[in-house]
Design a protein around this motif. Structure first.
Motif, mmCIF file in Angstrom:
data_model
loop_
_atom_site.group_PDB
_atom_site.id
_atom_site.type_symbol
_atom_site.label_atom_id
_atom_site.label_comp_id
_atom_site.label_asym_id
_atom_site.label_seq_id
_atom_site.Cartn_x
_atom_site.Cartn_y
_atom_site.Cartn_z
ATOM 1 N N LEU A 123 -8.139 -26.777 46.125
ATOM 2 C CA LEU A 123 -9.289 -27.659 45.957
ATOM 3 C C LEU A 123 -10.055 -27.305 44.683
ATOM 4 O O LEU A 123 -10.447 -28.196 43.916
ATOM 5 N N GLY A 124 -10.268 -26.009 44.464
ATOM 6 C CA GLY A 124 -10.951 -25.578 43.242
ATOM 7 C C GLY A 124 -10.165 -25.964 41.999
ATOM 8 O O GLY A 124 -10.735 -26.391 40.995
ATOM 9 N N GLY A 125 -8.843 -25.826 42.040
ATOM 10 C CA GLY A 125 -8.001 -26.209 40.900
ATOM 11 C C GLY A 125 -8.062 -27.707 40.639
ATOM 12 O O GLY A 125 -8.138 -28.149 39.483
ATOM 13 N N TRP A 126 -8.042 -28.502 41.685
ATOM 14 C CA TRP A 126 -8.108 -29.957 41.537
ATOM 15 C C TRP A 126 -9.445 -30.365 40.921
ATOM 16 O O TRP A 126 -9.484 -31.188 39.993
ATOM 17 N N CYS A 127 -10.556 -29.776 41.436
ATOM 18 C CA CYS A 127 -11.874 -30.105 40.880
ATOM 19 C C CYS A 127 -11.953 -29.690 39.407
ATOM 20 O O CYS A 127 -12.497 -30.426 38.576
ATOM 21 N N GLY A 128 -11.414 -28.532 39.077
ATOM 22 C CA GLY A 128 -11.398 -28.077 37.683
ATOM 23 C C GLY A 128 -10.595 -29.002 36.800
ATOM 24 O O GLY A 128 -11.003 -29.320 35.675
ATOM 25 N N ALA A 132 -12.002 -31.069 33.708
ATOM 26 C CA ALA A 132 -11.428 -30.771 32.387
ATOM 27 C C ALA A 132 -10.908 -32.028 31.720
ATOM 28 O O ALA A 132 -10.927 -32.137 30.488
ATOM 29 N N THR A 133 -10.447 -32.991 32.469
ATOM 30 C CA THR A 133 -9.939 -34.238 31.883
ATOM 31 C C THR A 133 -11.038 -35.287 31.810
ATOM 32 O O THR A 133 -10.763 -36.454 31.613
ATOM 33 N N HIS A 134 -12.287 -34.882 31.965
ATOM 34 C CA HIS A 134 -13.468 -35.736 31.883
ATOM 35 C C HIS A 134 -13.435 -36.870 32.889
ATOM 36 O O HIS A 134 -13.950 -37.951 32.630
ATOM 37 N N ARG A 135 -12.837 -36.645 33.957
ATOM 38 C CA ARG A 135 -12.885 -37.632 35.031
ATOM 39 C C ARG A 135 -13.940 -37.191 36.022
ATOM 40 O O ARG A 135 -14.213 -36.025 36.186
ATOM 41 N N ARG A 136 -14.453 -38.133 36.693
ATOM 42 C CA ARG A 136 -15.441 -37.814 37.708
ATOM 43 C C ARG A 136 -14.718 -37.335 38.955
ATOM 44 O O ARG A 136 -13.609 -37.762 39.255
ATOM 45 N N ILE A 137 -15.403 -36.453 39.650
ATOM 46 C CA ILE A 137 -14.794 -35.931 40.870
ATOM 47 C C ILE A 137 -14.732 -37.036 41.919
ATOM 48 O O ILE A 137 -13.729 -37.204 42.590
ATOM 49 N N LEU A 138 -15.823 -37.811 42.023
ATOM 50 C CA LEU A 138 -15.816 -38.958 42.923
ATOM 51 C C LEU A 138 -15.596 -40.211 42.077
ATOM 52 O O LEU A 138 -16.146 -40.327 40.982
ATOM 53 N N PRO A 139 -14.816 -41.147 42.549
ATOM 54 C CA PRO A 139 -14.604 -42.391 41.782
ATOM 55 C C PRO A 139 -15.934 -43.103 41.549
ATOM 56 O O PRO A 139 -16.794 -43.146 42.421
ATOM 57 N N ALA A 140 -16.099 -43.683 40.382
ATOM 58 C CA ALA A 140 -17.357 -44.337 39.992
ATOM 59 C C ALA A 140 -17.769 -45.446 40.954
ATOM 60 O O ALA A 140 -18.951 -45.543 41.295
ATOM 61 N N PRO A 141 -16.866 -46.317 41.416
ATOM 62 C CA PRO A 141 -17.328 -47.375 42.313
ATOM 63 C C PRO A 141 -17.961 -46.831 43.589
ATOM 64 O O PRO A 141 -18.938 -47.382 44.087
ATOM 65 N N LEU A 142 -17.447 -45.741 44.104
ATOM 66 C CA LEU A 142 -17.998 -45.168 45.330
ATOM 67 C C LEU A 142 -19.402 -44.642 45.080
ATOM 68 O O LEU A 142 -20.313 -44.860 45.874
ATOM 69 N N VAL A 143 -19.626 -43.981 43.936
ATOM 70 C CA VAL A 143 -20.938 -43.436 43.613
ATOM 71 C C VAL A 143 -21.938 -44.580 43.470
ATOM 72 O O VAL A 143 -23.046 -44.526 44.003
ATOM 73 N N TRP A 144 -21.547 -45.662 42.736
ATOM 74 C CA TRP A 144 -22.466 -46.779 42.543
ATOM 75 C C TRP A 144 -22.743 -47.507 43.842
ATOM 76 O O TRP A 144 -23.861 -47.960 44.065
#
Length: 157
Positions: A123-128, A132-144
């Motif tokens: 899980l820590g590796g996936w979040c990192g 590192a690839t400048h993606r959001r951890i949570l998808p943007a539509p879900l956050v909005w």
């Protein structure tokens, strides 16, 4: 065994020491010293303590420990008692072995702990990787969606 105890008593009396003096010097109760001198080993505590009592007694009288302890062990065997040095330790070791957690259960707990550790590292590796690839951890539509529903409905009071 009575002969060994009798010899101990005789050695004590030859040195002019009272039973109470032996008790004070060794911190062994008088009933145990009397039982030792009478050869009544059944009245004494277990073998390790029994050997300690004899060693303390010999030390106070200034007798040579090695030869006297050898005679003590021989008289124990002759009287039909088990080996005073070893049998209590064998029983003790068996009790310790029986009280430990079974190896299977211990191995199962290790595997479960290792699995949790690996899951946390994954899980820590996936979040990192996501960060590192400048993606959001949570998808943007879900956050909005969550933010808009909070703004539209207003804060609850």
């Amino acid at each position: 065994m009575a002969a060994f105890g009798e010899e101990l008593r005789r050695a004590r009396e030859e040195r002019g020491m009272a039973l109470e003096t032996i008790c004070e010097a060794t911190k062994v109760p008088a009933k145990h010293i009397r039982a030792l001198e009478a050869g009544a080993l059944a009245e004494l505590p277990g073998g390790v303590f029994r050997r300690g009592f004899v060693r303390s007694y010999l030390d106070v009288l200034g007798l040579e420990e090695g030869a006297w302890m050898k005679r003590f062990e021989e008289s124990c065997r002759e009287s039909g008692m088990r080996d005073p040095a070893g049998m209590e330790w064998v029983t003790f070791a068996e009790n310790v072995k029986n009280s430990r957690i079974a190896p299977r259960r211990r191995a199962g707990l290790r595997r479960a702990g290792l699995g949790l550790l690996l899951a946390a590292l994954a899980l820590g590796g996936w979040c990192g990787w996501r960060l590192a690839t400048h993606r959001r951890i949570l998808p943007a539509p879900l956050v909005w969606t969550v933010l808009n529903s909070w703004v539209d409905n207003g804060p609850s009071r």
